[in-house]
Design a protein around this motif. Sequence first.
Motif, PDB file in Angstrom:
ATOM      1  N   SER A 238      -2.112  -2.327  12.990  1.00 23.67           N
ATOM      2  CA  SER A 238      -1.460  -3.503  12.559  1.00 23.67           C
ATOM      3  C   SER A 238      -1.913  -3.844  11.167  1.00 23.67           C
ATOM      4  CB  SER A 238      -2.012  -4.632  13.424  1.00 23.67           C
ATOM      5  OG  SER A 238      -3.313  -4.936  13.374  1.00 23.67           O
ATOM      6  N   MET A 239      -2.924  -3.432  10.249  1.00 20.11           N
ATOM      7  CA  MET A 239      -3.042  -3.737   8.928  1.00 20.11           C
ATOM      8  C   MET A 239      -2.388  -2.997   8.059  1.00 20.11           C
ATOM      9  SD  MET A 239      -7.262  -3.831   9.272  1.00 20.11           S
ATOM     10  CE  MET A 239      -7.447  -4.281   7.447  1.00 20.11           C
ATOM     11  N   PRO A 240      -1.767  -3.900   7.035  1.00 19.99           N
ATOM     12  CA  PRO A 240      -1.017  -3.333   6.057  1.00 19.99           C
ATOM     13  C   PRO A 240      -1.687  -2.044   5.355  1.00 19.99           C
ATOM     14  CG  PRO A 240      -1.763  -5.166   5.235  1.00 19.99           C
ATOM     15  CD  PRO A 240      -2.168  -4.980   6.627  1.00 19.99           C
ATOM     16  N   PRO A 241      -1.012  -1.126   4.546  1.00 19.88           N
ATOM     17  CA  PRO A 241      -1.852   0.069   4.088  1.00 19.88           C
ATOM     18  C   PRO A 241      -2.267  -0.316   2.794  1.00 19.88           C
ATOM     19  CG  PRO A 241       0.587   0.244   3.901  1.00 19.88           C
ATOM     20  CD  PRO A 241       0.229  -0.972   4.905  1.00 19.88           C
ATOM     21  N   ARG A 242      -3.490   0.103   2.257  1.00 23.46           N
ATOM     22  CA  ARG A 242      -4.163   0.007   1.034  1.00 23.46           C
ATOM     23  C   ARG A 242      -3.112   0.282  -0.017  1.00 23.46           C
ATOM     24  NH1 ARG A 242     -10.131   2.097   2.099  1.00 23.46           N
ATOM     25  NH2 ARG A 242      -9.517   2.713  -0.023  1.00 23.46           N
ATOM     26  N   ILE A 243      -3.905  -0.045  -1.406  1.00 20.33           N
ATOM     27  CA  ILE A 243      -2.760   0.203  -2.514  1.00 20.33           C
ATOM     28  C   ILE A 243      -2.806   1.863  -2.630  1.00 20.33           C
ATOM     29  CG2 ILE A 243      -2.908   0.113  -5.079  1.00 20.33           C
ATOM     30  CD1 ILE A 243      -3.845  -2.824  -4.630  1.00 20.33           C
ATOM     31  N   CYS A 244      -3.996   2.572  -2.470  1.00 20.69           N
ATOM     32  CA  CYS A 244      -4.139   3.805  -2.699  1.00 20.69           C
ATOM     33  C   CYS A 244      -3.260   4.680  -1.754  1.00 20.69           C
ATOM     34  CB  CYS A 244      -5.564   4.284  -2.854  1.00 20.69           C
ATOM     35  SG  CYS A 244      -6.568   3.861  -1.630  1.00 20.69           S
ATOM     36  N   GLU A 245      -3.157   4.095  -0.442  1.00 17.18           N
ATOM     37  CA  GLU A 245      -2.528   4.853   0.510  1.00 17.18           C
ATOM     38  C   GLU A 245      -1.067   4.815   0.556  1.00 17.18           C
ATOM     39  OE1 GLU A 245      -3.993   2.832   4.012  1.00 17.18           O
ATOM     40  OE2 GLU A 245      -6.170   3.708   3.738  1.00 17.18           O
ATOM     41  N   VAL A 246      -0.455   5.890   1.156  1.00 17.09           N
ATOM     42  CA  VAL A 246       0.949   5.976   1.220  1.00 17.09           C
ATOM     43  C   VAL A 246       1.438   4.886   1.609  1.00 17.09           C
ATOM     44  CG1 VAL A 246       3.128   7.418   1.845  1.00 17.09           C
ATOM     45  CG2 VAL A 246       1.040   8.418   1.138  1.00 17.09           C
ATOM     46  N   GLY A 247       2.635   4.132   1.212  1.00 20.21           N
ATOM     47  CA  GLY A 247       3.230   2.928   1.590  1.00 20.21           C
ATOM     48  C   GLY A 247       2.648   1.683   1.078  1.00 20.21           C
ATOM     49  N   GLY A 248       1.453   1.621   0.428  1.00 14.07           N
ATOM     50  CA  GLY A 248       0.686   0.588   0.079  1.00 14.07           C
ATOM     51  C   GLY A 248       1.269   0.326  -1.502  1.00 14.07           C
ATOM     52  N   GLY A 249       0.949  -0.890  -1.753  1.00 11.80           N
ATOM     53  CA  GLY A 249       1.394  -1.202  -3.164  1.00 11.80           C
ATOM     54  C   GLY A 249       0.575  -2.588  -3.782  1.00 11.80           C
TER      55      GLY A 249
ATOM     56  N   LEU B 186       0.457  -5.025  -7.748  1.00 12.03           N
ATOM     57  CA  LEU B 186       1.190  -5.614  -8.644  1.00 12.03           C
ATOM     58  C   LEU B 186       1.814  -4.591  -9.680  1.00 12.03           C
ATOM     59  CD1 LEU B 186      -0.771  -9.043  -9.497  1.00 12.03           C
ATOM     60  CD2 LEU B 186       1.395  -8.707  -8.352  1.00 12.03           C
ATOM     61  N   VAL B 187       1.181  -3.574 -10.179  1.00 10.99           N
ATOM     62  CA  VAL B 187       1.396  -2.631 -11.364  1.00 10.99           C
ATOM     63  C   VAL B 187       1.212  -1.437 -10.771  1.00 10.99           C
ATOM     64  CG1 VAL B 187       0.731  -1.797 -13.536  1.00 10.99           C
ATOM     65  CG2 VAL B 187       0.547  -4.214 -13.037  1.00 10.99           C
ATOM     66  N   LEU B 188       0.165  -0.990 -10.085  1.00 14.46           N
ATOM     67  CA  LEU B 188      -0.200   0.355  -9.541  1.00 14.46           C
ATOM     68  C   LEU B 188       0.342   0.437  -8.182  1.00 14.46           C
ATOM     69  CD1 LEU B 188      -3.353   1.075 -11.514  1.00 14.46           C
ATOM     70  CD2 LEU B 188      -1.099   1.833 -11.958  1.00 14.46           C
ATOM     71  N   PRO B 189       0.782   1.361  -7.629  1.00 13.39           N
ATOM     72  CA  PRO B 189       1.476   2.635  -8.074  1.00 13.39           C
ATOM     73  C   PRO B 189       2.603   2.456  -9.040  1.00 13.39           C
ATOM     74  CG  PRO B 189       1.902   2.732  -6.027  1.00 13.39           C
ATOM     75  CD  PRO B 189       1.115   1.630  -6.176  1.00 13.39           C
ATOM     76  N   LEU B 190       2.793   3.076 -10.145  1.00 14.64           N
ATOM     77  CA  LEU B 190       3.715   2.817 -11.177  1.00 14.64           C
ATOM     78  C   LEU B 190       5.113   3.237 -10.368  1.00 14.64           C
ATOM     79  CD1 LEU B 190       2.338   4.422 -14.283  1.00 14.64           C
ATOM     80  CD2 LEU B 190       2.677   1.747 -13.532  1.00 14.64           C
ATOM     81  N   PHE B 191       5.231   4.281  -9.555  1.00 10.91           N
ATOM     82  CA  PHE B 191       6.300   4.802  -8.829  1.00 10.91           C
ATOM     83  C   PHE B 191       5.903   5.215  -7.394  1.00 10.91           C
ATOM     84  CE2 PHE B 191       5.063   7.712 -12.242  1.00 10.91           C
ATOM     85  CZ  PHE B 191       4.766   8.863 -11.650  1.00 10.91           C
TER      86      PHE B 191
END
Length: 107
Positions: free
Chosen positions: A6-17, A19-24
């Motif tokens: 139920s937790m959203p994915p972290r920035i470094c995980e697929v699907g996470g994001g 403000l700036v990173l990941p760039l694409f």
Amino acid sequence: MVSQSSMPPRICEVGGGGLVLPLFESEQEWNNGVRTVLYAIFLAYLFVGVAVASDSFMASIETITAYVIRYSMGGKNKTVKVWNDTVANLTLMALGSSAPEILLSVV
């Protein structure tokens, strides 16, 4: 208790994001080592930019504090510094040392 699904994915995980990173989007599928090296190179590039701006600012401080006035008094030529070296250097160095933080906070 909150489950992992139920937790959203972290920035470094697929699907996470963030403000700036990941760039694409496909960047998250790269190896973490490759991403770490690329981010480190980019961070070093940004620090070089801050260093160039700071060096330019410090050169202007040296130009300002080196200013002198020459005048004649009683037939003698005198040269007087406009800035007291100690006060000028302390004041302008405080501003100059804060310039990188000021520039980074503006960006």
